[in-house]
Write an enzyme that holds these catalytic residues in place. Structure first.
Site, PDB file in Angstrom:
ATOM      1  N   SER A 234       0.866  -1.177   0.000  1.00 29.04           N
ATOM      2  CA  SER A 234       0.000   0.000   0.000  1.00 29.04           C
ATOM      3  C   SER A 234       0.900   1.223   0.000  1.00 29.04           C
ATOM      4  O   SER A 234       2.110   1.108   0.165  1.00 29.04           O
ATOM      5  CB  SER A 234      -0.908  -0.002   1.231  1.00 29.04           C
TER       6      SER A 234
ATOM      7  N   THR B 294      -7.120   1.287   4.871  1.00 30.94           N
ATOM      8  CA  THR B 294      -6.660   0.490   6.008  1.00 30.94           C
ATOM      9  C   THR B 294      -7.531   0.721   7.236  1.00 30.94           C
ATOM     10  O   THR B 294      -7.907  -0.228   7.941  1.00 30.94           O
ATOM     11  CB  THR B 294      -5.187   0.808   6.338  1.00 30.94           C
TER      12      THR B 294
ATOM     13  N   ARG C  88      -0.369  -4.053  -6.722  1.00 29.10           N
ATOM     14  CA  ARG C  88      -1.561  -4.684  -6.154  1.00 29.10           C
ATOM     15  C   ARG C  88      -2.795  -3.964  -6.668  1.00 29.10           C
ATOM     16  O   ARG C  88      -2.787  -2.744  -6.825  1.00 29.10           O
ATOM     17  CB  ARG C  88      -1.515  -4.612  -4.621  1.00 29.10           C
TER      18      ARG C  88
ATOM     19  N   CYS D 201      -5.140  -9.383 -13.681  1.00 26.78           N
ATOM     20  CA  CYS D 201      -5.542 -10.186 -14.833  1.00 26.78           C
ATOM     21  C   CYS D 201      -6.950 -10.735 -14.663  1.00 26.78           C
ATOM     22  O   CYS D 201      -7.758 -10.733 -15.611  1.00 26.78           O
ATOM     23  CB  CYS D 201      -4.554 -11.321 -15.072  1.00 26.78           C
TER      24      CYS D 201
ATOM     25  N   CYS E  72      -1.325  -9.645  -7.749  1.00 28.04           N
ATOM     26  CA  CYS E  72      -2.047  -8.368  -7.750  1.00 28.04           C
ATOM     27  C   CYS E  72      -3.512  -8.532  -8.129  1.00 28.04           C
ATOM     28  O   CYS E  72      -4.333  -7.685  -7.817  1.00 28.04           O
ATOM     29  CB  CYS E  72      -1.361  -7.368  -8.680  1.00 28.04           C
TER      30      CYS E  72
ATOM     31  N   CYS F 113       4.327 -14.045 -10.934  1.00 27.92           N
ATOM     32  CA  CYS F 113       3.100 -13.421 -10.439  1.00 27.92           C
ATOM     33  C   CYS F 113       3.297 -12.788  -9.057  1.00 27.92           C
ATOM     34  O   CYS F 113       3.770 -13.437  -8.124  1.00 27.92           O
ATOM     35  CB  CYS F 113       1.989 -14.464 -10.378  1.00 27.92           C
TER      36      CYS F 113
ATOM     37  N   CYS G  18      -0.636  -6.638 -17.058  1.00 28.07           N
ATOM     38  CA  CYS G  18       0.042  -7.366 -15.986  1.00 28.07           C
ATOM     39  C   CYS G  18       1.311  -6.612 -15.585  1.00 28.07           C
ATOM     40  O   CYS G  18       2.152  -6.328 -16.444  1.00 28.07           O
ATOM     41  CB  CYS G  18       0.400  -8.777 -16.433  1.00 28.07           C
TER      42      CYS G  18
END
Length: 619
Positions: free
Chosen positions: A117, A402, A366, A594, A591, A588, A563
């Protein structure tokens, strides 16, 4: 009523230890047996969720028995929401002299290892959870001292004043490395008696015969890349509970199943998303301004592509800055690359001087929720609840989620504890239904906060795009505080927003210079991403023919651009005739972009072997 200890508890714990040992020792796999296929389409997907094992002769005679553990509450995901829920449950149990067994599973090898984040943290929920958080040593080291906002053109920056009361105001907030904060929450949870199992991804939702949720099963281990069992094959563990809390984070793969099973999205708008890319840099100490928060919109994106940047100066004992770029996944041009837009942004005249002479030390990405109030699904169902970024409580104009995620977990736990300890409770299903959670959430400050800003993100879909949204915010939010008597709608799912490639202009991106901007693979290397190579790809395709026949033919293969980790690439077929999709699953970073943006909705992200994925250090 509370659960008694399960009779197979010792066996199950032995199973957990065996799984840990197998992963640690890396025992040699069986020889790979190739999957024979008469299909003209090259086989890409070998995962058992697409090709069931009961129809595969290679699995004949393999024991599929799973050990089971019983708990009062099982939590999926050790992020801010899941850990806050676990902590609040144990706090309540201690206050009332009750014994409640809380088990939490997390797919990352270490708590905080998959957390990414910005992050600028509003401490409201933390103060409710731990009023003494400072004495406990929570890693909130950087108080916001300066707030800047601007609109970028290609060569200049137009400053925009942040008026008191606007969502972007960060007075009283803290710049944090969220992974470190989550790791600290994990320590607090364990000290209270929460059982945390990192490195075990929840792969399957289990159901009672009456249709209520029974719990989850962790992922199987020891499967070859072609889908055959290895000699080290082990079934996952079943965790049963009266109530299961799903806190998987944005676009959780189990939550997707639950939406369909219980029709949880029947009365809400489609969720919309953004992709956030982030880097950590060590910069020249003379340019370091601890406590400074900077945000921009505009260049390099056009006004119809939602997005913007952040640049935070941390006070962590060294001249460290966190910088990143967010692109709304409702963008229309299939040639757009969020990663390359991020790299290009760093060359802007207002950004470049801060980074020159510095060193990039980390990278990650992310997806994040942007749907807001309109996109919140039904949160409760027999045997389970959804909390945190899984259903989506992010305050988009604040760029913060958050504090709302933590609060949702706390509200859920209070409602769950009330039911678990109600000796007169008569449940209609074996798995408990906790409607009080949703009712109480609607009475909390989360609901009021998200309702007030509900129209800001969808207001960006007008003729003026992002700038129209800024005007709307200035008029309706600053003056009316979200009390306008209407609620704007989102245009629909992000997956249907792409235009055909023939209707769009290709985007020419500059080559990375290796100083400020970088290529994709060297970036992924800084994420610490690693997966067991000899396992079926966890990026599964419902139909292996769709990528070439539809995505490539109509949209010029957008997965190779959206991606942020180089997982998808189109390569020449061995015969030299045409292209085929190659999935580099080991790259990968989890995140979920896709799964969200695929225009064919043919990609289904499932959990890989536990412990795989990025290894973020305070991202």
């Amino acid at each position: 009523m509370l659960f008694p200890a399960c009779r197979v508890s010792r066996q199950a714990r032995h199973c957990l230890n065996a799984l840990k040992s197998a992963k640690k020792d890396g025992l040699p796999p069986l020889c790979v047996t190739r999957w024979a296929s008469s299909s003209p389409v090259p086989r890409i997907t070998t995962h058992y969720t697409i090709h069931p094992r009961d129809k595969d002769k290679r699995w004949e005679g393999v024991s599929m028995e799973r050990f089971a553990e019983e708990a009062d509450v099982v939590i999926v995901g050790a992020g801010p929401a899941g850990l806050s829920a676990a902590i609040r449950l144990k706090q309540l149990a201690s206050e009332h002299g009750k014994e409640i067994r809380v088990c939490l599973v997390e797919k990352a090898a270490q708590i905080g290892g998959h957390i990414l984040s910005g992050a600028c943290l509003e401490p409201r929920a933390l103060e409710e959870l731990f009023p003494d958080w400072k004495e406990r040593g929570a890693p909130l080291n950087t108080t916001v001292t300066e707030d800047k906002f601007g609109i970028l053109t290609k060569s200049s920056r137009i400053p925009v004043p942040i008026l008191p009361g606007l969502p972007m105001t960060n007075h009283g907030n803290y710049i944090v490395r969220l992974g470190h904060f989550v790791s600290w929450l994990g320590e607090q949870a364990e000290a209270l008696g929460v059982e945390i199992y990192p490195g075990y991804g929840a792969a399957e939702v289990l159901f009672h015969e009456d249709g209520s949720v029974k719990g989850i099963a962790t992922n199987d281990v020891g499967i070859q890349k072609d889908g055959a069992p290895k000699a080290t094959f082990e079934r996952g563990l079943e965790l049963h509970a009266k109530i299961t809390i799903f806190a998987e984070g944005c676009h959780g793969h189990l939550a997707k199943q639950l939406y369909n099973t219980y029709n949880l999205r029947e009365n809400c708008q489609p969720q919309t998303y953004g992709i956030g890319l982030k880097e950590l840099w060590l910069i020249d100490e003379k340019k370091w301004k601890p406590g400074r928060v900077e945000h921009t919109v505009g260049w390099p994106l056009d006004r119809h592509t939602y997005g913007g940047s952040f640049l935070y100066h941390l006070n962590e004992g060294e001249p460290l800055v966190a910088l990143g770029f967010v692109v709304g996944l409702d963008y229309q041009n299939p040639f757009l690359s969020p990663f390359k837009e991020f790299q290009r942004w760093k060359h802007h005249p207002s950004v470049q001087p801060t980074l020159e002479g510095g060193k990039r030390i980390a990278y990650g990405a992310r997806a994040l929720n942007e749907g807001g109030f309109q996109s919140i699904p039904k949160l409760t169902f027999p045997g389970g609840v959804l909390i945190g970024c899984s259903p989506g409580f992010m305050n988009v104009p604040k760029i913060k989620g958050t504090h709302t995620a933590m609060k949702s977990g706390m509200v859920a736990s209070e409602a769950i504890f009330s039911q678990l300890t109600n000796e007169n409770l008569q449940s209609k299903t074996i798995g408990l239904n906790v409607p009080d959670y949703e009712d109480n959430l609607k009475k909390s400050w989360i609901w009021k906060e998200l309702y007030a800003v509900r129209n800001i993100r969808p207001s960006c879909h007008g003729v003026l795009g992002v700038y129209g949204g800024m005007i709307y915010t200035g008029i309706f939010y600053w003056i009316l505080r979200g009390m306008e008597p209407w609620t704007l709608k989102h245009p629909g799912s992000d997956a249907v927003q792409l235009k055909p490639a023939k209707d769009c202009t290709p985007i020419e991106y500059p080559k990375p210079d290796g100083k400020l901007s970088f290529d994709l693979l060297s970036s992924v290397a800084l994420s610490g991403t690693n997966h067991e190579h000899d396992q079926p790809a966890h990026l599964t395709l419902k139909d292996d023919s769709v990528p070439v026949n539809k995505n490539l033919a109509i949209y010029d293969g957008p997965e190779q651009r959206f991606c942020p980790a180089g997982v998808y690439e189109y390569v020449p077929v061995e015969t030299g005739e045409g292209l085929r999709l190659q999935i580099n699953a080991q790259n990968c970073v989890h995140c979920k972009t896709c799964d969200i943006k695929d225009p064919s909705q043919n990609i289904n992200w499932v959990v890989p072997e536990g412990g795989g994925g990025p290894a973020y250090n305070g991202m």
